[in-house]
Design an enzyme around this catalytic site. Sequence first.
Site, short mmCIF file in Angstrom:
data_model
loop_
_atom_site.label_atom_id
_atom_site.label_comp_id
_atom_site.label_asym_id
_atom_site.label_seq_id
_atom_site.Cartn_x
_atom_site.Cartn_y
_atom_site.Cartn_z
N GLU A 184 0.82 -1.12 -0.02
CA GLU A 184 0.00 0.02 0.19
C GLU A 184 0.92 1.34 0.19
OE1 GLU A 184 -2.36 0.00 3.76
OE2 GLU A 184 -3.71 1.46 2.90
N LYS B 251 -9.47 2.13 -2.45
CA LYS B 251 -9.63 1.58 -1.22
C LYS B 251 -10.86 1.93 -0.61
CE LYS B 251 -7.41 1.17 3.56
NZ LYS B 251 -6.10 1.68 4.09
N CYS C 239 -5.46 -3.57 2.25
CA CYS C 239 -5.22 -3.23 3.66
C CYS C 239 -6.73 -3.63 4.34
CB CYS C 239 -4.62 -2.16 4.20
SG CYS C 239 -3.74 -2.04 5.47
#
Lengths: 576, 576
Positions: free
Chosen positions: A44, A110, A146
């Site tokens: 990330e 994300k 994540c």
Amino acid sequence: MRKIRAALAQINPTVGDIEGNVKKIVSYIKKARTKKADIVIFPELAVTGYPPEDLLMKPHFIQDNIDALKEIEKASKDITVVVGFIDRIEGLYNAAAIVSNNMTVDVYHKINLPNYGVFDEHRYFIEGKRFPVYNFAGINIGVNICEDIWTDKGPVEVQALMGADLIVNINASPFHAGKASFREDMVRRHARECKTSIVYVNMVGGQDELVFDGGSFVADDKGETTIRAKQFDEELIVVDIELGKKKGQLSAKKRVELKSLLEKDKFTGKVKIPFVEIKEKKTGVRKKKNRPLSVEEEIYGALLLGTKDYVLKSGFKGVVIGMSGGIDSALTATIAVDALGKENVCGIFMPSKFTSKESYEDASVHAKNLGIKFHTVPIDDLFGSYNKSLAKHFKGQKVDITEENLQARIRGNILMAFSNKFGWMVLTTGNKSEMSVGYATLYGDMAGGFAVIKDVPKTIVYKISEWRNKKAGRELIPGRILWKEPTAELKPDQKDSDSLPPYSLLDPIIKAYVEEDKSFEEILELGCEIECAQRVISMIDHSEYKRRQAPPGVKITPRAFGKDRRFPITNRYKSY
Amino acid sequence: MRKIRAALAQINPTVGDIEGNVKKIVSYIKKARTKKADIVIFPELAVTGYPPEDLLMKPHFIQDNIDALKEIEKASKDITVVVGFIDRIEGLYNAAAIVSNNMTVDVYHKINLPNYGVFDEHRYFIEGKRFPVYNFAGINIGVNICEDIWTDKGPVEVQALMGADLIVNINASPFHAGKASFREDMVRRHARECKTSIVYVNMVGGQDELVFDGGSFVADDKGETTIRAKQFDEELIVVDIELGKKKGQLSAKKRVELKSLLEKDKFTGKVKIPFVEIKEKKTGVRKKKNRPLSVEEEIYGALLLGTKDYVLKSGFKGVVIGMSGGIDSALTATIAVDALGKENVCGIFMPSKFTSKESYEDASVHAKNLGIKFHTVPIDDLFGSYNKSLAKHFKGQKVDITEENLQARIRGNILMAFSNKFGWMVLTTGNKSEMSVGYATLYGDMAGGFAVIKDVPKTIVYKISEWRNKKAGRELIPGRILWKEPTAELKPDQKDSDSLPPYSLLDPIIKAYVEEDKSFEEILELGCEIECAQRVISMIDHSEYKRRQAPPGVKITPRAFGKDRRFPITNRYKSY
């Protein structure tokens, strides 16, 4: 058997160093290509480092990060790259670029933005709304980032329902002790329940108070870990991932299931499926899993990497440490030597009339064991000068904490003088127990650039020190330091236990109050007296002003001081 | 003419002091009842103080705040109370209780949660989804909270469309210079466009780095301010608000308009309209508006209140200040006297061989003008002792910044000794220009509990000092301090201008880079040389580690250091 060769690029970027990070990314792409990987996966925000914090407010910083993608595109001939960067479309997205054959074929945004603990992602980013699945020569791959993997009924499930054979999850997941196995179990459960292989790629490296611990891994579609990278080190792991039976097109039933899920989570947007050529099947190159680390290994590894990266990434080479002959400075010096090399560590012993002969022996023997520079600078004359200068103004006043603090501050000044003169960073030596109750002197023993063990409770300081000696196979830290009673040596016959409850009682109270927000009643259940619990809580609350001026240090517990625990200084709430 | 008598309770709560805050709230309810108010309105989170930060993680803290509502209910006979507290329903809400005649008739949940600048509300709260309008004996009242009023097409518009005659907006709105008039203009525009009177009630008081500046006001349905409270002081303003023509039931057209708005903003939930008895009409009790303050008055007011509340709410009575004879310590001491009284301020003059005769004259004359205690503690002997103690270790090394910092740190130690011995808080004296470029010594002049002017650029330090002298009608701050060239007096003939560009050039660069995130090209347009801009930016970036260990101070600009600007320490990004 269908297979894909993936390269897990567990790299250590530096926040803000876009040029350096991209160079590193490109070099890892080359290595992955040499090993004939189909796809190479970076963490990330690998382009910018994580967390970039308010650098994200600078439009030119965002632009530089977007421009940097061109270098990655250029390097992506005959390979597919998944890499974290910041996308900008009328706002910022924490994003993953899917780059293949010299072009960016898609960008994933994300969806789950963490805004708790040390995280502030709602401050910066907009939530993504698309969850594409990419068809990769017949293999369906879903990419997410994540926190996306930490929820059920989230991106992982949706992508699995859409037929993903493989989920790629890229991370900058901060360490605390025990998190690695917890994380791996969670991902394995997803893999098992979704019947989908998952590649989990984590960042590695220290960034201010955070350590990203690596430990990247692959879970197969039965939920078994097939490969595991090291923790606390950069690594490129190339692995052949065997995929299960082809999932094929979505069944009518699955479409219905997916539709309700989509609506439930308010996800919208279309799924884009670019096609990429997969290379011929090959046999695997890496089959050995690294074993999971013990708690002591994990904590020591985090302290070492966090210290090393803070010192080196800040442009320092050496450090200077006040060595008192006590356990805290002994552990700090040992970590410093393991992190930076003995030639880059200097210990300073600063005795006063309250300093015991044993303290000198223990500090000097330890310094000798470590092979570091070691100087003695007595402070009695300086202390005398202060008392003389202040005598007129303090006439008629009793000797009190003032004089104890003065000694600590003289030592702080001496260490900072060495720091200024030789360009060494001062490492402070306070532990979490002390930082919690304020058993430390501002501008004294708290003065320095990095507080290595500020999140390590005293009881764990002992455990790790014992573990380190065991690992050395000798008393690297002199044995007496491990068993003698702790003392600040700021007045005659002083012991920590004069001011504090025993650490075996204090540490559980601190954990309950600071890390778990337990109530007073729950804290009493730990078996301490009412008066003792009140005093400890009151000390913790009243020391917030000190902690606010403390240097950063490595987070190793679920809740460290710093960004993790944002407490008002002005605060009249009483928890008891 | 339809009228409602409203009491604007602009109070100063203390974070965490639920008991004390509720006592204050109850006493203001009594005062409002004596003045025959129909409704009394308190600020956002008046029960807990704002911002409670991670106290919100403690379940017992939330429970205490909910229990406290009972005291407010008991006190609400024959009057309606709007008061900010934290509601808990499977999560926390930043809420307003509408309490009337001994019961809580409804609870409003804040819809727009700020998560930028100094705000972290997404860390704690869930967004509200309802926007009730209360029928108050024929008058429709909509209640909302702070950020709710900062968006168009938000709660204010919806409530107005639903027929609200009056909008009550409760606030804890942090000060920066110029914000009060900006805020008032924004609210007035809403009132004019929505044809609805708006009561804006703000908190007052200092909380760590923030100052809530009060300045509550009423805007009528033509957008005119009819009443305005003082800034920087508690006040209960009772006022008769004349309402426009009755809006009555929603027209069919409005229902359609409302429906689309509701859908657009994804608001759901029903509108609850409890009925409350309104008392007979009365004539107004307060008609005089306070005039808006000048910039200097505003900034000085914020610095004074922020300092006063930080010192007193932390349980200190007195302060000690290192007075150098320079402008920064002069302004700080003056603010301290205005905030705490001359008997609670002590100045310490700490000369070295580099200190000029003029510095002593200026500091001592100023202390005399202020009427404060003033002591002189020379530092040359101490400096000599350090040099002697370090001589062996520093042999062959040149005199450099080490020796300058040592002097500053000796002074820091002396001030802290006075602090420890007499229980006075040390006020530090650095300004924003210095804090930005790191022209300050950690554990030296940066050592202390509160940094009064840390967000005030040097050029503004001069302006405010001049304004304060003008207000005094004499040279309260000796004239020479205002015109002599600034110097740190740490080596022979040192001037700030040896190390820094002139402040008239430096301050605009700092504003552009720190507060406005301007690019290098935009900064060059300010008229500085490339090398100068590079050097300033580099100094700002490399001083983050110092700022992280600085004490808190009053925010007076749109972006202060601290929670307002969250910057990585480890950071290799170059903006130039």
